[in-house]
Write a protein that holds these residues in place. Structure first.
Motif, PDB file in Angstrom:
ATOM      1  N   PRO A 146       1.028  -1.271  -0.070  1.00  0.00           N
ATOM      2  CA  PRO A 146       0.031  -0.038  -0.016  1.00  0.00           C
ATOM      3  C   PRO A 146       0.968   1.299   0.072  1.00  0.00           C
ATOM      4  N   PRO A 147       0.402   2.295  -0.184  1.00  0.00           N
ATOM      5  CA  PRO A 147       1.118   3.770  -0.337  1.00  0.00           C
ATOM      6  C   PRO A 147       2.122   3.821   0.960  1.00  0.00           C
ATOM      7  N   VAL A 148       1.754   3.388   2.266  1.00  0.00           N
ATOM      8  CA  VAL A 148       2.288   3.495   3.247  1.00  0.00           C
ATOM      9  C   VAL A 148       3.851   2.914   2.890  1.00  0.00           C
ATOM     10  N   VAL A 149       3.736   1.833   2.432  1.00  0.00           N
ATOM     11  CA  VAL A 149       5.067   1.010   2.356  1.00  0.00           C
ATOM     12  C   VAL A 149       5.760   1.509   1.120  1.00  0.00           C
ATOM     13  N   THR A 150       5.119   1.692   0.111  1.00  0.00           N
ATOM     14  CA  THR A 150       6.122   2.358  -1.092  1.00  0.00           C
ATOM     15  C   THR A 150       6.426   3.662  -0.567  1.00  0.00           C
ATOM     16  N   GLY A 151       5.592   4.302  -0.129  1.00  0.00           N
ATOM     17  CA  GLY A 151       6.172   5.677   0.299  1.00  0.00           C
ATOM     18  C   GLY A 151       7.429   5.702   1.470  1.00  0.00           C
ATOM     19  N   THR A 152       7.286   4.995   2.224  1.00  0.00           N
ATOM     20  CA  THR A 152       8.528   4.838   3.249  1.00  0.00           C
ATOM     21  C   THR A 152       9.710   4.148   2.511  1.00  0.00           C
ATOM     22  N   ALA A 415      10.381   2.299  10.631  1.00  0.00           N
ATOM     23  CA  ALA A 415      10.896   1.633   9.471  1.00  0.00           C
ATOM     24  C   ALA A 415      12.145   2.814   9.184  1.00  0.00           C
ATOM     25  N   LEU A 416      12.036   4.099   9.507  1.00  0.00           N
ATOM     26  CA  LEU A 416      12.950   5.068   9.370  1.00  0.00           C
ATOM     27  C   LEU A 416      13.973   5.084  10.337  1.00  0.00           C
ATOM     28  N   ALA A 448      14.905  -0.528   5.912  1.00  0.00           N
ATOM     29  CA  ALA A 448      13.569   0.170   5.976  1.00  0.00           C
ATOM     30  C   ALA A 448      12.483  -0.420   5.269  1.00  0.00           C
ATOM     31  N   ALA A 449      12.777  -0.929   3.881  1.00  0.00           N
ATOM     32  CA  ALA A 449      11.714  -1.374   3.283  1.00  0.00           C
ATOM     33  C   ALA A 449      11.287  -2.685   3.992  1.00  0.00           C
ATOM     34  N   LEU A 450      12.063  -3.622   4.403  1.00  0.00           N
ATOM     35  CA  LEU A 450      11.563  -4.760   4.895  1.00  0.00           C
ATOM     36  C   LEU A 450      10.940  -4.763   6.292  1.00  0.00           C
ATOM     37  N   LEU A 451      11.053  -3.493   7.166  1.00  0.00           N
ATOM     38  CA  LEU A 451      10.277  -3.279   8.220  1.00  0.00           C
ATOM     39  C   LEU A 451       9.194  -2.661   8.008  1.00  0.00           C
ATOM     40  N   ALA A 452       8.933  -2.012   6.866  1.00  0.00           N
ATOM     41  CA  ALA A 452       7.746  -1.314   6.455  1.00  0.00           C
ATOM     42  C   ALA A 452       6.645  -2.148   5.962  1.00  0.00           C
ATOM     43  N   ILE A 453       7.274  -3.473   5.295  1.00  0.00           N
ATOM     44  CA  ILE A 453       6.490  -4.491   4.868  1.00  0.00           C
ATOM     45  C   ILE A 453       6.053  -5.233   5.894  1.00  0.00           C
TER      46      ILE A 453
END
Length: 491
Positions: A146-152, A415-416, A448-453
């Motif tokens: 979703p946008p929160v993942v792609t945006g991060t 994530a960040l 950051a990507a893995l944590l967001a997912i």
């Protein structure tokens, strides 16, 4: 009665429509101008990190030449598709800047040189095939992004690249005159020109302000070269050439026409490079899904289909493997061109194909590649700081697309703060071992990507999340209605 010629032509706002060449060519070249510099910048940076620019100048020019050729060919596949490869979507493909952090880390860890660059290419071949497989399973995986993942992810990419742009702004890493007044002044002048053209002009000078800013930088360096000394003496008494000096002899020594070389650098398959770069291919698949969805929604006013998303991602993957065979870094969708489509609504495939063909023609001329290869680092930096920062802003826009709720804040913050923060801080995860550091250290993008997912899957949505999504959808409808009203009224 309408002539046959008139009947066969349609609007540039229709994807499969046919328009006259006199319109298709400038519309296509406009897309090329918007991405031309960004297509070559990642290659310039990684070649610099591997020492190829200084040690293998002929190879460097060949790689720049191939980068233009490959971008044009992969764009044509994306536009027209070969079986399931290609989404038939109005997207321009080019060398990805998203891999810069990971690839710089790989190059540094492996000691630089052609061997390190070959390891990057070998990993790109494997990673591209891996992304191709992901493309065929994009439908069940779509809910994970979703946008929160792609945006991060996009925000992390932008943050990781800002320091790269600033290094060029000051003269380039390793420059003897790094941070000199001359370098800073040149970079600042280029940046000012880009901002002025972007916001105080219209048409091609506005949409291609970065390219025109860099052309100004070349002219400025040429003028300074005629007025100021080209060399200086460092603290040890050694003479050096200033970072902003143009090396015109490279252009003079290059041929007008040359057949691009296949395998100019032999790929090296090393797991130390393959693992982190394959993980990054998952991230870039997320980006491509976002770019494709944004392009279709912004340019055509509808959601992208699963078939379009799958085709776009598979083209992204196979295009990257194909690029590596020509010594070029992974090719992905270009976000600046997605923005151009959303702004102009020009989605005509024939027009974009003219741009792709122009890129192919550029790839057949080493002299044109040499013109780019002598670009002074401060000139590049003046453009790069803005380009890379705009990537971060795009990430923020995606994150806030459905509103900022407590769930969104938690996902992005962890994530960040943890993922990107630890990964981007040298030595912060030194105790986890060399292999973990290679995958998760250096840029901070991958963790950051893995944590967001993971957090997006684990943290459930609450009432405020659903309410925010509904409110955002309602606001988007109102905005579309208002834009339609303004367009019909001629505002």
């Amino acid at each position: 009665m309408k002539s046959k010629e008139t009947r066969t032509y349609s609007s540039p706002y229709e994807f499969e429509g046919r328009i006259p060449l006199k319109y298709a060519i400038p519309l296509g070249i406009q897309h090329v101008l918007a991405m031309f510099v960004g297509n070559l910048t990642p290659l310039i940076i990684i070649c610099g990190a591997c020492g190829i620019i200084a040690d293998e100048p002929a190879l460097y020019v060949t790689l720049l030449q191939n980068a233009m050729l490959v971008a044009g060919l992969v764009t044509l596949v994306q536009l027209y598709a070969i079986g399931p490869i290609g989404g038939k979507v109005p997207i321009i493909m080019g060398t990805s800047s998203g891999f810069l952090g990971v690839m710089k880390s790989v190059a540094t860890t492996m000691g630089g040189g052609v061997i390190a660059y070959g390891a990057v290419l070998g990993a790109s071949i494997v990673g591209g095939l891996f992304e191709t497989v992901l493309g065929f399973f994009i439908k069940p995986l779509r809910k994970l992004f979703p946008p929160v993942v792609t945006g991060t992810v996009v925000l992390a990419i932008g943050l990781s690249l800002i320091s790269v742009g600033v290094n060029s702004f000051a003269g380039g890493s390793g420059a003897k005159d790094f941070g000199s007044l001359e370098n800073l002044a040149i970079a600042a002048a280029v940046l000012v020109v880009i901002v002025v053209l972007k916001h105080f002009t219209k048409g091609i000078t506005s949409t291609s302000s970065i390219l025109f800013g860099i052309i100004f930088g070349y002219i400025l360096c040429a003028i300074l070269g005629a007025a100021l000394p080209h060399t200086a003496i460092n603290a040890e008494g050694v003479e050096y050439t200033k970072a902003w000096v143009l090396n015109w002899s490279k252009i003079a020594d290059s041929a007008w026409f040359s057949i691009p070389a296949l395998l100019p650098v032999k790929p090296v398959f090393d797991m130390a490079a393959i693992i982190p770069i394959c993980i990054m291919f998952i991230v870039t698949a997320v980006e491509t899904v976002g770019d494709t969805a944004g392009c279709i929604e912004g340019g055509m006013g509808r959601e992208a289909t699963d078939k379009e998303l799958s085709g776009a991602v598979t083209c992204d993957g196979l295009g990257s493997s194909f690029a590596a065979l020509f010594g070029v870094l992974p090719n992905t969708s270009f976000s600046q061109n997605v923005g151009l489509v959303a702004m102009t609504k020009v989605v005509n495939r024939f027009a974009l194909a003219m741009g792709a063909i122009f890129l192919v023609l550029c790839g057949l001329s080493p002299k044109l590649a040499a013109v780019v290869s002598i670009m002074p680092q401060p000139v590049l930096g003046g453009a790069a700081v803005m380009m890379f920062s705009s990537i971060a802003i795009s990430g923020i826009q995606l994150i806030t697309k459905h509103g900022v709720t407590s769930r969104v804040i938690t996902i992005v913050s962890v994530a960040l703060g943890v993922g990107y923060g630890l990964g981007a801080t040298p030595g912060a995860i030194a105790g986890l071992g060399a292999n973990v550091n290679l995958v998760f250290g250096g840029s901070g993008i991958v963790p950051a990507a893995l944590l967001a997912i993971v957090l997006n899957v684990l943290i459930p949505k609450g009432r405020d999340d659903y309410a925010a999504e509904e409110a955002a959808a309602h606001m988007a409808e109102l905005r579309a209605q208002k834009e339609a009203e303004w367009e019909s009224s001629g505002k």
